[in-house]
Design a protein around this motif. Sequence first.
Motif, PDB file in Angstrom:
ATOM      1  N   GLN A  43      54.388  41.344  40.700  1.00  0.00           N
ATOM      2  CA  GLN A  43      53.902  40.909  42.561  1.00  0.00           C
ATOM      3  C   GLN A  43      53.928  42.099  43.293  1.00  0.00           C
ATOM      4  OE1 GLN A  43      56.478  38.070  43.843  1.00  0.00           O
ATOM      5  NE2 GLN A  43      54.954  38.036  46.093  1.00  0.00           N
ATOM      6  N   PRO A  44      52.331  42.345  43.464  1.00  0.00           N
ATOM      7  CA  PRO A  44      52.000  43.438  44.858  1.00  0.00           C
ATOM      8  C   PRO A  44      52.230  43.160  45.878  1.00  0.00           C
ATOM      9  CG  PRO A  44      50.009  42.137  43.331  1.00  0.00           C
ATOM     10  CD  PRO A  44      51.112  41.980  43.180  1.00  0.00           C
ATOM     11  N   ALA A  45      52.398  43.568  46.513  1.00  0.00           N
ATOM     12  CA  ALA A  45      52.154  43.601  48.330  1.00  0.00           C
ATOM     13  C   ALA A  45      51.081  42.315  48.971  1.00  0.00           C
ATOM     14  CB  ALA A  45      52.594  44.532  49.598  1.00  0.00           C
ATOM     15  N   ARG A  46      50.412  42.584  48.424  1.00  0.00           N
ATOM     16  CA  ARG A  46      49.200  41.518  49.223  1.00  0.00           C
ATOM     17  C   ARG A  46      48.194  41.410  47.914  1.00  0.00           C
ATOM     18  NH1 ARG A  46      50.331  44.986  52.723  1.00  0.00           N
ATOM     19  NH2 ARG A  46      48.518  47.036  52.193  1.00  0.00           N
ATOM     20  N   PRO A  47      48.713  40.712  46.712  1.00  0.00           N
ATOM     21  CA  PRO A  47      47.754  39.973  46.257  1.00  0.00           C
ATOM     22  C   PRO A  47      47.089  39.333  46.637  1.00  0.00           C
ATOM     23  CG  PRO A  47      50.342  38.298  46.190  1.00  0.00           C
ATOM     24  CD  PRO A  47      50.214  39.583  47.307  1.00  0.00           C
ATOM     25  N   LYS A  48      45.400  39.373  45.583  1.00  0.00           N
ATOM     26  CA  LYS A  48      44.581  39.108  46.072  1.00  0.00           C
ATOM     27  C   LYS A  48      44.210  37.402  45.065  1.00  0.00           C
ATOM     28  CE  LYS A  48      41.687  41.594  42.443  1.00  0.00           C
ATOM     29  NZ  LYS A  48      41.107  42.524  42.032  1.00  0.00           N
ATOM     30  N   ARG A  87      45.495  45.534  39.074  1.00  0.00           N
ATOM     31  CA  ARG A  87      44.467  45.365  39.903  1.00  0.00           C
ATOM     32  C   ARG A  87      44.555  44.003  41.617  1.00  0.00           C
ATOM     33  NH1 ARG A  87      38.847  45.602  36.342  1.00  0.00           N
ATOM     34  NH2 ARG A  87      39.722  46.441  34.589  1.00  0.00           N
ATOM     35  N   GLY A  88      45.641  44.153  41.553  1.00  0.00           N
ATOM     36  CA  GLY A  88      45.462  43.309  42.909  1.00  0.00           C
ATOM     37  C   GLY A  88      46.477  41.488  42.817  1.00  0.00           C
ATOM     38  N   VAL A 228      39.184  43.265  27.647  1.00  0.00           N
ATOM     39  CA  VAL A 228      39.775  41.699  27.678  1.00  0.00           C
ATOM     40  C   VAL A 228      40.421  41.626  29.156  1.00  0.00           C
ATOM     41  CG1 VAL A 228      42.138  39.769  27.409  1.00  0.00           C
ATOM     42  CG2 VAL A 228      40.479  41.602  25.571  1.00  0.00           C
ATOM     43  N   VAL A 229      41.126  42.809  29.550  1.00  0.00           N
ATOM     44  CA  VAL A 229      41.103  42.644  31.191  1.00  0.00           C
ATOM     45  C   VAL A 229      40.475  42.386  31.972  1.00  0.00           C
ATOM     46  CG1 VAL A 229      42.819  43.776  32.673  1.00  0.00           C
ATOM     47  CG2 VAL A 229      43.601  43.661  30.480  1.00  0.00           C
ATOM     48  N   SER A 230      39.232  42.916  31.763  1.00  0.00           N
ATOM     49  CA  SER A 230      38.465  43.032  33.383  1.00  0.00           C
ATOM     50  C   SER A 230      37.160  42.278  32.533  1.00  0.00           C
ATOM     51  CB  SER A 230      36.628  44.522  32.390  1.00  0.00           C
ATOM     52  OG  SER A 230      37.557  45.431  32.299  1.00  0.00           O
ATOM     53  N   ALA A 231      37.325  41.317  31.850  1.00  0.00           N
ATOM     54  CA  ALA A 231      36.948  39.689  31.599  1.00  0.00           C
ATOM     55  C   ALA A 231      37.406  38.614  32.249  1.00  0.00           C
ATOM     56  CB  ALA A 231      36.306  39.259  30.002  1.00  0.00           C
ATOM     57  N   VAL A 232      38.835  38.589  32.034  1.00  0.00           N
ATOM     58  CA  VAL A 232      39.576  37.746  32.699  1.00  0.00           C
ATOM     59  C   VAL A 232      39.681  37.938  34.503  1.00  0.00           C
ATOM     60  CG1 VAL A 232      42.345  37.030  33.262  1.00  0.00           C
ATOM     61  CG2 VAL A 232      40.948  37.781  30.849  1.00  0.00           C
ATOM     62  N   ALA A 233      40.344  39.482  34.478  1.00  0.00           N
ATOM     63  CA  ALA A 233      40.018  40.083  36.275  1.00  0.00           C
ATOM     64  C   ALA A 233      38.750  39.626  36.911  1.00  0.00           C
ATOM     65  CB  ALA A 233      40.091  41.067  36.546  1.00  0.00           C
ATOM     66  N   GLY A 234      37.746  39.745  36.725  1.00  0.00           N
ATOM     67  CA  GLY A 234      36.584  39.795  37.009  1.00  0.00           C
ATOM     68  C   GLY A 234      36.296  37.908  36.936  1.00  0.00           C
ATOM     69  N   PHE A 235      36.281  36.818  36.128  1.00  0.00           N
ATOM     70  CA  PHE A 235      36.567  35.281  36.290  1.00  0.00           C
ATOM     71  C   PHE A 235      37.830  34.966  36.945  1.00  0.00           C
ATOM     72  CE2 PHE A 235      38.043  31.075  34.763  1.00  0.00           C
ATOM     73  CZ  PHE A 235      36.909  30.854  34.563  1.00  0.00           C
ATOM     74  N   ALA A 236      39.002  35.750  37.241  1.00  0.00           N
ATOM     75  CA  ALA A 236      39.540  34.824  37.969  1.00  0.00           C
ATOM     76  C   ALA A 236      40.025  35.628  39.298  1.00  0.00           C
ATOM     77  CB  ALA A 236      41.240  36.048  37.588  1.00  0.00           C
ATOM     78  N   ALA A 237      39.224  36.511  39.998  1.00  0.00           N
ATOM     79  CA  ALA A 237      38.948  36.841  41.228  1.00  0.00           C
ATOM     80  C   ALA A 237      38.168  36.276  41.416  1.00  0.00           C
ATOM     81  CB  ALA A 237      38.999  38.587  41.261  1.00  0.00           C
ATOM     82  N   ARG A 238      37.065  35.448  41.005  1.00  0.00           N
ATOM     83  CA  ARG A 238      36.042  35.006  41.442  1.00  0.00           C
ATOM     84  C   ARG A 238      36.439  33.628  43.328  1.00  0.00           C
ATOM     85  NH1 ARG A 238      32.277  31.892  38.714  1.00  0.00           N
ATOM     86  NH2 ARG A 238      30.860  32.673  39.691  1.00  0.00           N
TER      87      ARG A 238
END
Length: 238
Positions: A43-48, A87-88, A228-238
Motif C-alpha cells: 500500500q502506497p501512502a496515496r494510491p491512485k 507505480r502507485g 506485462v506490468v506496463s500493459a496491466v498498469a496502463g489499463f488499470a490506471a484509466r
Amino acid sequence: MNSTALYAAALCLAVASHGAPAQAADFQVSRVSAGGTDAALLQPARPKASIILLTGGDGRLTIDGNGAIGRGGGNQLVRSREAYAARGFAVLVPNSGYDLAALVSYMAQIKRPVTVVGTSRGTQRAARGIAAGAHPDRLVLTSGFLSDASGNADNVMNTLGSPAALPPTLVIQHRADNCRSTQPAGVAPFIAWAQKRARLVWLDGGSESGDPCRARSHHGFEGIDGRVVSAVAGFAAR
C-alpha cells in the motif's frame, strides 16, 4: 482514429518501451485478513487505484507476518507485485479460498477503481467470483482459460455464460504459449464473444524452460515481466 484504436496504439507503445514508471512510489507491505483468507497488501501512502492479483495453479501461497510470500512467489503476477506498488497502486495478493466479492469491497475502501488481474487458473477463479456476484471495475486475464478453443471446457466464457457479466476487460496473451489449456487459438473466440467489452494485447519474446504451463515458460511470460506490468498498469490506471 477511433478511441479503441488510440488506446491500442498507446498500449503498444507502452509495451514496446517496457514503460518504466515515471516516479517510483514508496509503499508498505503487510499481511492482512480479507475475503476469508490471508493476503499480502502492498500500500502506497496515496494510491491512485487498486489491483487484486490472482495467482494460477492451486492458488495456494504462504504469506508470513510481514507480508512476504514464500510458496507461490514465482508466479508471474506474484513476482511482479512490487512493480505495481512502485507505480502507485494498492496491491492485494490473496491466498486460496477467497471470496472475490469481499476482496473487491476490501480494496474499494482503499482506492477505486479496483482491477482484478488473474493469470492461468486464476482466470477461472476470477470468472467464478464474478459469476457469484463480484463487481470489479476492470478485469485483466493473462494466459487465460478463455474459451473452448483454449483447450479446457472450464473457461471464462462457459462460466459467465453472457458477456454482459464482463466489466471492461483486457486480455494479455503470449503468441507462443504452449500450455494445453491456454492456447492462443482460444483468444479470437473470446474477443468475438465479449462484444467490444474486451481488448487484447499480444506479446512475444522472452524465454521458456521446463513445463510449458508453469511460470518459467512463455505461458508465464518469462523474461518479459515488464511488458506485462506496463500493459496491466496502463489499463488499470484509466
